[in-house]
Design an enzyme around this catalytic site. Sequence first.
Site, PDB file in Angstrom:
ATOM      1  N   GLU A 303       0.815  -1.212   0.000  1.00 13.63           N
ATOM      2  CA  GLU A 303       0.000   0.000   0.000  1.00 13.63           C
ATOM      3  C   GLU A 303       0.855   1.271   0.000  1.00 13.63           C
ATOM      4  O   GLU A 303       0.553   2.251   0.679  1.00 13.63           O
ATOM      5  CB  GLU A 303      -0.954  -0.006   1.200  1.00 13.63           C
ATOM      6  CG  GLU A 303      -1.944  -1.159   1.160  1.00 13.63           C
ATOM      7  CD  GLU A 303      -2.944  -1.126   2.301  1.00 13.63           C
ATOM      8  OE1 GLU A 303      -4.108  -1.455   2.068  1.00 13.63           O
ATOM      9  OE2 GLU A 303      -2.544  -0.768   3.427  1.00 13.63           O
ATOM     10  N   ASP A 377      -8.517  -9.013   3.566  1.00 11.78           N
ATOM     11  CA  ASP A 377      -8.329  -7.913   4.514  1.00 11.78           C
ATOM     12  C   ASP A 377      -9.415  -7.891   5.582  1.00 11.78           C
ATOM     13  O   ASP A 377     -10.297  -7.048   5.542  1.00 11.78           O
ATOM     14  CB  ASP A 377      -8.310  -6.577   3.768  1.00 11.78           C
ATOM     15  CG  ASP A 377      -7.909  -5.405   4.652  1.00 11.78           C
ATOM     16  OD1 ASP A 377      -7.325  -5.638   5.718  1.00 11.78           O
ATOM     17  OD2 ASP A 377      -8.181  -4.261   4.266  1.00 11.78           O
ATOM     18  N   GLU A 405     -13.208  -2.684  11.756  1.00 10.25           N
ATOM     19  CA  GLU A 405     -13.032  -1.955  10.503  1.00 10.25           C
ATOM     20  C   GLU A 405     -14.113  -2.292   9.482  1.00 10.25           C
ATOM     21  O   GLU A 405     -14.658  -1.414   8.820  1.00 10.25           O
ATOM     22  CB  GLU A 405     -11.647  -2.262   9.921  1.00 10.25           C
ATOM     23  CG  GLU A 405     -11.375  -1.601   8.578  1.00 10.25           C
ATOM     24  CD  GLU A 405      -9.985  -1.900   8.048  1.00 10.25           C
ATOM     25  OE1 GLU A 405      -9.682  -1.460   6.926  1.00 10.25           O
ATOM     26  OE2 GLU A 405      -9.202  -2.580   8.752  1.00 10.25           O
TER      27      GLU A 405
END
Length: 710
Positions: A303, A377, A405
């Site tokens: 990332e 993820d 998340e």
Amino acid sequence: MTRRLFLLFLGLILIATASYAADPSADEGDDGYRLWLKYEAVTNAAIKAEYLKYTTFIGNSAKGEIGQSAAQELQTGLKKLLGKNINVTSSFGARSGAIVFRIVTSSNQIQQEEGYQITLSGGNILILARSENGILYGVFALLRHMQMQRTLKNLNVASSPKIRYRMLNHWDNPDGTIERGYAGASLWKWYELPERVDPRYADYARANASLGINGTVLNNVNASARFMSQEYIVKVAAIANVLRKYGIKTYLSVYFAAPKTLGGLPTSDPLDPQVRAWWKEKVAQIYKEIPDFGGFLVKANSEGEPGPQDYGRTHADGANMLAEAFEPYDGIVIWRAFVYKADPNADRFKAAYEEFVPLDGKFDPKVIVQVKNGPIDFQPREPFSPLFGNMPKTPLGIEFQITQEYLGFATHAVYEAPIFKECLDSDTYVNGEGSTVAKVVDGSMHGYARTLMAGVANTGNSRNWTGHPLAQANWYAFGRLSWDHQLSSEQIAQEWVALTLTRSQKASGHITKMMLRSREIYVDYNTPLGLSRPWMGVHFAPEPWQNKGSRPDWTAVYYHRADSAGIGFDRTSSGSNALAQYRPQVQQKWIDPDKTSLPYLLWFHHVRWDKNLSTGKSLWEELCTRFYTGADSVLWMQQQWDLAKPDLDSEVYANVAQRLKVQRREAIWWRDAWVLYLQSLARQPIPAGFEPPKQTLEEVKQSVNVYLMR
């Protein structure tokens, strides 16, 4: 807006709206601050009479600072539980009715240095261990036993951790923001440190030690080089001085390019002698301030973060360079395997396997590769990462996400123990049937000497630590499973409810039932049948139509692949062939869409809208059923919570009840977004029995846009 700017903006909002973290010394109400260490008075008269037989403490074998913490906790806990001060003496003699700490050099009952045994002998309760850490964990186990008002008759409990490194990963930043933090700002007040050490740090350490957690990474894996400066090293040392008293080692995430950005070197190439020397000097500098420093956590070449591949080197080159710097010390290097590149033709699912499996056996013994539980993820449901079982020569730690998340932030009640257990109990078949992920992680499969389980923390400076009161259960569940992954989700939930909310069996039954179903309910209205949604943004608002991003895998459509024919990501040989990364026995479970279990169907197959499923419904009908029944099941959760109301603290009841109302509204929001968008592709009617959404697709899109603007 760039990703870093967005995260900073979000964090500033969180700081502005966070509940003020009152001084821990303030009058204690049931505001959630005490977590599962409330030590409420024992109400069972017979049990209390049993406990009152043991009101003398003799800690003659544990005199260090961890032993002192254990003694203090025992005295505090018993005073609250029994309403009586505990007598302290250094003389044993022929005394009975005492609680005795005893360090032993060997014991058949205590398998590990941090393990403990609690037993009755000569009219005394003995807490035996090979180390002061074990004594501390034994004290918390005894107090947990007493909080649950269990008899002491025939008491003989022995327990040792199955995992060596049991740690929380904090994604906290120097400015006080938390990436994926939903409970206020960071616990760590960097602007006050090292001169002022917040008393809250000790309570944080107590809570972790009570679960057997023995490590904390203080800062974000998207690390700032500032943490390698002397200014911040002394700040970190001040926190480490508190955590150490509870058997917790301190770790730091590092910015791989620090030699260049902080040290002024022309490069951060891990094979450059100057770079290697810089890291050696930096590690020595840290150990001068923190003699028991735990080590480094590294996110590299993922990332946009810098790493060894920037210089044509491998992950092993980078990790081994850092491990070399730790050679004179006890510290370790934890290298994250969360990597993927912006390749429009690639499958992000495959990235970690492709980069790390060829490096098996090339890592220094001080390196642990930390692998997320799933290949994408932290989704509400993922298949286990194919790395597990495929790197027998390299210790693999597992990384779970405690913070929610992708699970509704701090407004949705989702009990995560079933997510953790689902992965740990998955069979890799690497050595035949029974080769579970847990056996890979705990070292029993491949003989790893260093084993690790990490959880991305859900704590912040909100008074109750986690924002949503029920989110405390996820912190608790992670800690208990990192100590013993064989515990069941139900057992952990029952413990947590009894310690935190109520001892009423009737109320506990309602709450535990709600907790155990909460994950499946969330999945049904959010990502049923194997859908996933890790697109960019805040990872909260429903945007299944989102198709614009700086790279394909930062869009929603990349993951669900919905079109006029069907939906799902083909990962068989006719698609990305990611399924080939698993053992043949695992492949057989998922290779045929007709035999694939429904929770994983769309993870591995692109399925026609009209395909009949094992439920007797078409794919379209089944998806709609899941979206609708999931959203409606939040009403059932509200009912279960209401049934427990008479036995709950009024403040806790109201807090959760109000959040469940928000969850119901947002579940309908997600349901409508998915159903309306997918209907625009499938061109099929809403199944009979379900009321069509009151809004149009365009109106739902507008509501999402408004949400994202705030």
